[in-house]
Design an enzyme around this catalytic site. Structure first.
Site, PDB file in Angstrom:
ATOM      1  CG  ASP A  67      -2.074  -1.150   1.109  1.00  0.00           C
ATOM      2  OD1 ASP A  67      -1.929  -1.812   0.159  1.00  0.00           O
ATOM      3  OD2 ASP A  67      -2.843  -1.114   2.083  1.00  0.00           O
ATOM      4  CG  ASP A 114      -6.459  -0.338   1.181  1.00  0.00           C
ATOM      5  OD1 ASP A 114      -6.743  -1.287   1.540  1.00  0.00           O
ATOM      6  OD2 ASP A 114      -6.896   0.904   2.078  1.00  0.00           O
ATOM      7  CG  HIS A 146     -11.278   0.799   0.053  1.00  0.00           C
ATOM      8  ND1 HIS A 146     -11.147  -0.749   0.708  1.00  0.00           N
ATOM      9  CD2 HIS A 146     -10.552   1.329   1.129  1.00  0.00           C
ATOM     10  CE1 HIS A 146     -10.446  -0.754   1.519  1.00  0.00           C
ATOM     11  NE2 HIS A 146      -9.769   0.512   1.862  1.00  0.00           N
ATOM     12  CG  HIS A 175     -15.089  -0.131   1.573  1.00  0.00           C
ATOM     13  ND1 HIS A 175     -14.232  -0.442   2.716  1.00  0.00           N
ATOM     14  CD2 HIS A 175     -15.122  -1.142   0.820  1.00  0.00           C
ATOM     15  CE1 HIS A 175     -14.039  -1.412   2.670  1.00  0.00           C
ATOM     16  NE2 HIS A 175     -14.236  -2.157   1.735  1.00  0.00           N
ATOM     17  CG  HIS A 180      -8.651   5.104   2.832  1.00  0.00           C
ATOM     18  ND1 HIS A 180      -9.479   4.854   3.486  1.00  0.00           N
ATOM     19  CD2 HIS A 180      -8.044   3.752   2.509  1.00  0.00           C
ATOM     20  CE1 HIS A 180      -9.549   3.362   3.887  1.00  0.00           C
ATOM     21  NE2 HIS A 180      -8.452   2.880   3.163  1.00  0.00           N
ATOM     22  CE  LYS A 222      -3.791  -4.382   1.361  1.00  0.00           C
ATOM     23  NZ  LYS A 222      -4.665  -3.320   1.947  1.00  0.00           N
ATOM     24  CB  CYS A 263      -2.089  -3.073   5.093  1.00  0.00           C
ATOM     25  SG  CYS A 263      -4.063  -2.531   5.025  1.00  0.00           S
TER      26      CYS A 263
HETATM   27  C1  VGL Z   1      -4.525   0.642   5.652  1.00  0.00           C
HETATM   28  C2  VGL Z   1      -6.419   1.753   7.080  1.00  0.00           C
HETATM   29  C3  VGL Z   1      -7.211   1.503   6.091  1.00  0.00           C
HETATM   30  C4  VGL Z   1      -3.380   0.348   5.406  1.00  0.00           C
HETATM   31  C5  VGL Z   1      -5.702   0.709   4.627  1.00  0.00           C
HETATM   32  O1  VGL Z   1      -2.759   0.437   4.196  1.00  0.00           O
HETATM   33  O2  VGL Z   1      -2.451  -0.043   6.531  1.00  0.00           O
HETATM   34  N1  VGL Z   1      -4.930   1.184   6.787  1.00  0.00           N
HETATM   35  N2  VGL Z   1      -6.810   0.885   4.754  1.00  0.00           N
HETATM   36 ZN    ZN Z   2      -8.273   0.797   3.433  1.00  0.00          ZN
END
Ligand code: VGL
Ligand code: ZN
Length: 243
Positions: free
Chosen positions: A47, A85, A87, A91, A120, A145, A190
């Site tokens: 990410d 990430d 979404h 979401h 996000h 994901k 993550c």
């Molecule tokens: C993440 C919060 C929400 C991450 C992703 O990449 O750690 N944290 N979505």
């Molecule tokens: Zn996320």
């Protein structure tokens, strides 16, 4: 003639080499053996997306500092997988999808507790793009994901319902990749979930600490390291790798 005298003292795991030469005494601590990157090793870059970097909607403190470290590591790994990430609009993990709720509050969903986040990494947006300074053109797979509207997924292996798999474990196993080195954002979400699930899938797992940065909401960073340790994740620094 003064002969070169060399004595070695082994103190537990630390080797001290004392060399007396020409009346001077030099003490050198032997370097710990470096971890070798082999054909079974894969670098996972989690990410490193615009939303998690400065100016992003869920910016991780000093997140940009991981980029040069990850780029450097990338050059030493023949096998690299990235995650993204990804979404839907609206979401379930977005606070904005729950009237009256604010980012970083927790709610209960059918699959368990969910931290609510600012919007996000919406599919196809600039915020969801991997940062332009990530320079690993030989990366072989980008695993997306959290793409189901009603289920979050911190882990690159298994969604938050803890049932739905992403296919990453089977991909790695079918390619003979059994040593996983995890880097990226965010350490306590993550990265940690990915590392812990990789252990559950029987991989040897290293988290490269200086190649990660955390969100640290409510003590989440210390807790994540504790859980990773208990799962058998090895906590290393990029300098521990033979690159
Ligand atoms: C993440 C919060 C929400 C991450 C992703 O990449 O750690 N944290 N979505
Ligand atoms: Zn996320």
């Amino acid at each position: 003639m003064i002969g070169l005298e060399r004595r070695q003292f082994l103190l537990g795991a630390t080797a001290l080499a004392a060399t007396a030469a020409g009346g001077g005494l030099a003490l050198a601590q032997a370097a710990a053996p470096k971890i070798k990157i082999d054909a079974k090793s894969v670098l996972i870059v989690v990410d490193v997306q615009n939303c998690f970097l400065p100016g992003g909607s869920l910016a991780v403190g000093k997140g940009e500092e991981v980029i040069p470290i990850i780029n450097r590591l990338g050059k030493s790994f023949a096998n690299v997988v990235m995650t993204q990430d990804w979404h839907t609009p609206g979401h379930v993990s977005f606070a904005s999808s729950h009237p009256g709720k604010k980012p970083f509050e927790k709610i209960k969903l059918p699959y368990g507790d969910q931290v609510l986040w600012p919007d996000h990494c919406v599919q196809g947006t600039d915020g969801a793009a991997i940062h332009k300074d990530i320079n690993i053109p030989h990366a072989q797979l980008v695993i997306r994901k959290g793409f189901r509207k009603t289920v979050d997924s911190y882990s690159a292996f298994r969604e938050a319902d803890r049932k739905t798999i992403t296919g990453l474990a089977a991909y790695l196993k079918s390619r003979g990749l059994s040593r996983v080195f995890v880097t990226g954002l965010a350490t306590d979400f993550c990265v940690a979930w990915t590392a812990i699930d990789a252990r559950r899938e029987q991989f040897e797992v290293f988290v490269v600490e200086d190649a990660c940065r955390g969100i640290d909401a409510d003590g989440s960073l210390a807790k994540a390291w504790d859980t990773m340790k208990k799962s058998g994740v090895k906590r290393i620094q990029s300098g521990d790798l033979a690159v």
